[in-house]
Design a protein around this motif. Sequence first.
Motif, PDB file in Angstrom:
ATOM      1  N   THR B 115     -19.348 -32.555 -30.113  1.00 40.93           N
ATOM      2  CA  THR B 115     -19.566 -32.334 -31.538  1.00 40.93           C
ATOM      3  C   THR B 115     -19.358 -33.627 -32.322  1.00 40.93           C
ATOM      4  OG1 THR B 115     -18.806 -30.068 -31.198  1.00 40.93           O
ATOM      5  CG2 THR B 115     -18.907 -30.845 -33.474  1.00 40.93           C
ATOM      6  N   ASP B 138     -23.375 -24.361 -30.824  1.00 46.80           N
ATOM      7  CA  ASP B 138     -22.182 -23.857 -30.134  1.00 46.80           C
ATOM      8  C   ASP B 138     -21.768 -22.582 -30.840  1.00 46.80           C
ATOM      9  OD1 ASP B 138     -19.752 -23.162 -29.105  1.00 46.80           O
ATOM     10  OD2 ASP B 138     -18.780 -25.107 -29.415  1.00 46.80           O
ATOM     11  N   GLN B 147     -16.845 -27.110 -37.860  1.00 43.37           N
ATOM     12  CA  GLN B 147     -16.516 -28.495 -37.505  1.00 43.37           C
ATOM     13  C   GLN B 147     -17.736 -29.398 -37.703  1.00 43.37           C
ATOM     14  OE1 GLN B 147     -15.470 -28.932 -33.359  1.00 43.37           O
ATOM     15  NE2 GLN B 147     -14.926 -31.096 -33.562  1.00 43.37           N
ATOM     16  N   ASP B 189     -26.089 -29.789 -30.936  1.00 46.57           N
ATOM     17  CA  ASP B 189     -24.733 -29.692 -30.372  1.00 46.57           C
ATOM     18  C   ASP B 189     -24.641 -28.379 -29.605  1.00 46.57           C
ATOM     19  OD1 ASP B 189     -22.001 -30.123 -29.865  1.00 46.57           O
ATOM     20  OD2 ASP B 189     -21.389 -29.104 -31.711  1.00 46.57           O
TER      21      ASP B 189
HETATM   22 MG    MG Z   1     -17.950 -28.972 -29.854  1.00 45.41          MG
END
Ligand code: MG
Lengths: 300, 306
Positions: B115, B138, B147, B189
Amino acid sequence: MGFFDRLKSGLSRSREAINEIFYMGGEVDEDFWEDLEDTLVMGDMGGELAMRVTDDLREQAARENLNRADQLRDALAKRLAQEFRTADRDPFEDVPSCVLFVGINGAGKTTTVGKLAGRARGEGKSCLIGGADTFRAAAIEQLEVWGTRAGVDVITRERGADPASVCYDVVEEAEKRGTQLVLIDTAGRLHTSSDLMRELAKVVNVTRKRCTSMPVTVVLVIDATTGQNGLAQAKEFNDALDLDGLIVTKLDGTAKGGIALAISDQLGLPIYRIGVGESIDDLETFDALDFCRALVGEGK
Amino acid sequence: MFNSLSERLQDTFDKLRGKGKLTEADINVAMREIRMALLEADVNFRVVKDFVASCKEKCLTAEVLDSLTPAQNVVRIVLDQLTELLGTTESKLVLAQNRTPNVIMLVGLQGSGKTTAAAKLAYLLKGQGHSPLLAACDTHRPAAADQLATLGAEIGVPVYRGDGKDAVKVASESIHEAVDHLNDIVIVDTAGRLQIDEEMMQEAVAIKQAVRPDQILMVVDAMTGQDIVNVVQTFAERVDFDGVIMSKLDGDARGGGALSVRAVTGKPIKFVSMGEKPDSLEVFHPDRMAKRILGMGDVYGIIEQA
Ligand SMILES: [Mg+2]
Ligand SMILES: Nc1nc2c(ncn2[C@@H]2O[C@H](COP(=O)(O)OP(=O)(O)OP(=O)(O)O)[C@@H](O)[C@H]2O)c(=O)[nH]1
Ligand SMILES: Nc1nc2c(ncn2[C@@H]2O[C@H](COP(=O)(O)OP(=O)(O)OP(=O)(O)O)[C@@H](O)[C@H]2O)c(=O)[nH]1
Ligand SMILES: [Mg+2]
């Protein structure tokens, strides 16, 4: 120069061979000792410890007239298991208790806090989580998801706030509520970053000073895939914080976690729990003999 | 310039010198030191064996055996061999000229740094005049999309989150999103996964099929030990990545895994990640990595600053 090709076929061969060294009922010859040392090195125990243990076992084999490989398997696992320190006290059972989780980035600290909180609630203990990672993006959100899963309140502050003050807050709240188990998550950091290590030492010291009503335990979380750098990590964290013990995570992969043995051996730290997955129940108590059997290739 | 290993070799050879010309047995003693150094650096033990054997051949020449400075010669040979195996040229991102958007997909084990690396790549590409979009695929780790969204906001790069449930769906939707908003690169990601987790490996393959990436990069933690070969071998077989980002090299790990990755998959290391901040992604230099693995200059990038 065909190096890669030779290597690739060699790798798959050797992996099979190593798993078999104890099963062939084979003779204990020079090849056996070499394969054994390789097995231990491949489990991340490190060259030095692997050599020392192999030499010890060689002596024992001569002394006790053990000349079949399968006889040595158990002797080896037992020999390795002796390298582990056992814990005098289980900080998650022996409550009230306050535990701080430290370690390098991505090791599994936050997840482990979540799992332990879930376990504590399952056993009917009162629990409180402190979110002292005020640094990483969405660290607080991640911990709050875990708090909800476990049914445990999370005490934290906004991103960028002083982590030591979070510890202060959570201990105060725990004392007010009479909470049995306090689990404090901290931000991941490399042991080589002296600024961040100093900050962490402050976090730990504040907690130790403020928390007079219950013992404070500092646990280093180590990823099982970690190689020889794990020793440097553990030494630095231990020097800065005076660690009490270890938790090894990600043992559900194929990594053997031999670095944990090297650390436990060098620093005399017990292993409290092992992480075996990403779900709330994927946490187990540590059994030195089982761990060592897996390390020498008996499977898990 | 050379310390530790070369000093150790120097000592070894100085002792051996006393009895005249160096022999094969003397070279074996030196090779033991090299073997130890490589194992301490977390190079896979099988890779070490083959590497040391091939170095030994090169060292058994009159040039080395008769030389007045055998230690330097041996170190030079080992260093050259290592550099060559790590890849002789700097590798960069390869993007298709005639496709918009280009797609870069990141894969790897849990906690390896995917990430963070996604944000770093976005930052790098933005600086080169691109208009990247980050896709939060994710859907497993708690707050993974938060995040990425936080990191995206910090560097001024949009993040597509979709429903946050079905990773494959979010991935394909992100391509449409990029087309609609004129983003020329999508950086996908993905969740961390173990190579032995069949269901999760299938998910990675499904995401790959949905977005047909121009580049799949595997993020590998520089501190990884011996198990790295099992991990990268399976990822190479299943998702067939194009290159590697080695993360967390800002620490003091020697990063010998880099050699193992190259040796077992043949895939190049493209970038190294040197910190948690978005600007800490650097191009990979095989020669520096070789020195680092041998413990001859601990700080990666020290040469550039000097
Ligand atoms: Mg990650
Ligand atoms: N397979 C597996 N994954 C784990 C385990 N423990 C943690 N993880 C995963 O590893 C990744 C990192 O875990 P975190 O708990 O966020 O690690 P951390 O140490 O808090 O990371 P930072 O706060 O960024 O330093 C996540 O994707 C977790 O789901 C485990 O025992 N097994
Ligand atoms: N010091 C340092 N930390 C890094 C680097 N790259 C990532 N990190 C940190 O490592 C931890 C894990 O990084 P993430 O980007 O969340 O890793 P991930 O692979 O996405 O993790 P999962 O999604 O849980 O599998 C975070 O604390 C990051 O800040 C690096 O190059 N150096
Ligand atoms: Mg965390």
